[in-house]
Design a protein around this motif. Sequence first.
Motif, PDB file in Angstrom:
ATOM      1  N   GLY A 145     -26.655 -13.775 -35.341  1.00  0.00           N
ATOM      2  CA  GLY A 145     -26.631 -13.389 -36.740  1.00  0.00           C
ATOM      3  C   GLY A 145     -27.407 -14.346 -37.627  1.00  0.00           C
ATOM      4  N   PHE A 146     -27.179 -14.221 -38.921  1.00  0.00           N
ATOM      5  CA  PHE A 146     -27.907 -15.038 -39.889  1.00  0.00           C
ATOM      6  C   PHE A 146     -27.662 -16.539 -39.724  1.00  0.00           C
ATOM      7  N   PRO A 147     -26.432 -16.990 -39.467  1.00  0.00           N
ATOM      8  CA  PRO A 147     -26.237 -18.429 -39.299  1.00  0.00           C
ATOM      9  C   PRO A 147     -27.034 -19.006 -38.126  1.00  0.00           C
ATOM     10  N   ALA A 148     -27.113 -18.268 -37.021  1.00  0.00           N
ATOM     11  CA  ALA A 148     -27.898 -18.738 -35.874  1.00  0.00           C
ATOM     12  C   ALA A 148     -29.380 -18.729 -36.202  1.00  0.00           C
ATOM     13  N   LEU A 152     -32.087 -21.793 -36.129  1.00  0.00           N
ATOM     14  CA  LEU A 152     -33.296 -21.720 -35.307  1.00  0.00           C
ATOM     15  C   LEU A 152     -34.576 -21.781 -36.139  1.00  0.00           C
ATOM     16  N   ILE A 153     -34.513 -21.339 -37.372  1.00  0.00           N
ATOM     17  CA  ILE A 153     -35.705 -21.304 -38.220  1.00  0.00           C
ATOM     18  C   ILE A 153     -35.786 -22.514 -39.146  1.00  0.00           C
ATOM     19  N   ASN A 154     -34.620 -22.988 -39.610  1.00  0.00           N
ATOM     20  CA  ASN A 154     -34.609 -24.074 -40.591  1.00  0.00           C
ATOM     21  C   ASN A 154     -33.979 -25.377 -40.105  1.00  0.00           C
ATOM     22  N   GLN A 175     -38.364 -19.984 -23.992  1.00  0.00           N
ATOM     23  CA  GLN A 175     -36.976 -19.525 -23.960  1.00  0.00           C
ATOM     24  C   GLN A 175     -36.381 -19.530 -25.366  1.00  0.00           C
ATOM     25  N   ARG A 176     -36.743 -20.520 -26.153  1.00  0.00           N
ATOM     26  CA  ARG A 176     -36.246 -20.600 -27.531  1.00  0.00           C
ATOM     27  C   ARG A 176     -36.798 -19.454 -28.371  1.00  0.00           C
ATOM     28  N   TYR A 261     -28.467 -24.776 -43.219  1.00  0.00           N
ATOM     29  CA  TYR A 261     -29.761 -25.414 -42.952  1.00  0.00           C
ATOM     30  C   TYR A 261     -30.822 -25.069 -43.996  1.00  0.00           C
ATOM     31  N   TYR A 262     -30.494 -24.162 -44.890  1.00  0.00           N
ATOM     32  CA  TYR A 262     -31.348 -23.861 -46.032  1.00  0.00           C
ATOM     33  C   TYR A 262     -30.435 -23.774 -47.258  1.00  0.00           C
TER      34      TYR A 262
END
Length: 378
Positions: A145-148, A152-154, A175-176, A261-262
């Motif tokens: 979901g959004f938290p993951a 992964l993005i921020n 893999q990431r 993370y953002y």
Amino acid sequence: MKNQILKPFLFILSLSFLSFGCVEDSEKDEPTDSNLDREVLLANWADSFIIPGYERFDQKFQVLKTEAGDFQQEPTTQSLQDLREALKAAYISWQEVEMFEVGPAEQVTLRNFFNIYPADIEGITSNISQESYNLNLPASYSRQGFPALDYLINGVAAEEGDVLAFYLDESEGQQRLDYLMTLVGRMNELLSQVLVSWKSGYREQFISKTGLDIGSSTGGMVNAFTLYYERHVRTGKIGIPSGATIATGGNVNPDKIESFYYPSISRELAITANRASMDFFSGKSSTGTGASFKSYLNGIEAKDPSTGTLLSSDVLAQFELVQNKLNALNPNLKDQISTDNSAMIEVHTEMQKLVRMLKVDMSSAMSITITYTDNDGD
């Protein structure tokens, strides 16, 4: 001879009873006040809020899906920036539909797969390193979901160059990237399932359940709306991070804010959720104002038990008060907690007053049974 005299009399009498029965049924079917016509209410919810809300969210999500695909193909500074902007827009748009956990969304427990935070970083890392994992398990809710995606993005590194290095790593980079796309693909599949269901038959089913009993659409929406505001707006966005809930023991948890993370959009997410809830209550949509909780409460002349004023007016005034207090917070709720947490506590206090109005006063006035329980002790 006696039978011949009685036959016309009995026929007229039977017509009288039949006519009386038809009038009674007709009066029962036609609401005396259009504000109390629950079929109109349910149709407006479906056609002005739920379906178009999911459609708008889907548009934002498709951009996110495209940008994620571009990033997977070529991780660059530009593709990363584009992906971050797309994530931000989709996450904000999600706030406008998360409350609609009824029907198709309830069946697939959409919220569990879209927005359970904080993200389980250890679990995400474990999933990436494994060849197989099951994202349907409750233990996996916070690994997707959004938290993951936020992590992964921020969150994998502070600098853009280090984020790119994370995905360009020779041993696990692919893999990431694959896991990132798996999460986006899964969200897209679930969202499509919910939206298609609403547009291919569930809308009619939703509108047809016009009662007020458990299992009715009105009863389900009251419960979904109230639960969302109590548990996921008041407690999730404000109460737990600020330590305002009894369950936190007064301990602040800045690491449990939404979009950790953002964090620069953490207040915006809360503001959007509160505004969307207020608009839904009042019936204010992009196409105008229609049947709503407000119009229904006004139709039954529901009054605030303590003030004697219209309940809908008091509820909307409280929504506005919460909105003003949210607007006064730091855009970064993590910074707000560290500099002046008392302002967060004040928001939680006002949200709690609003929860009481919705969960107790509104549900009682509408003769709706609240079927969920909240165990945080507030």
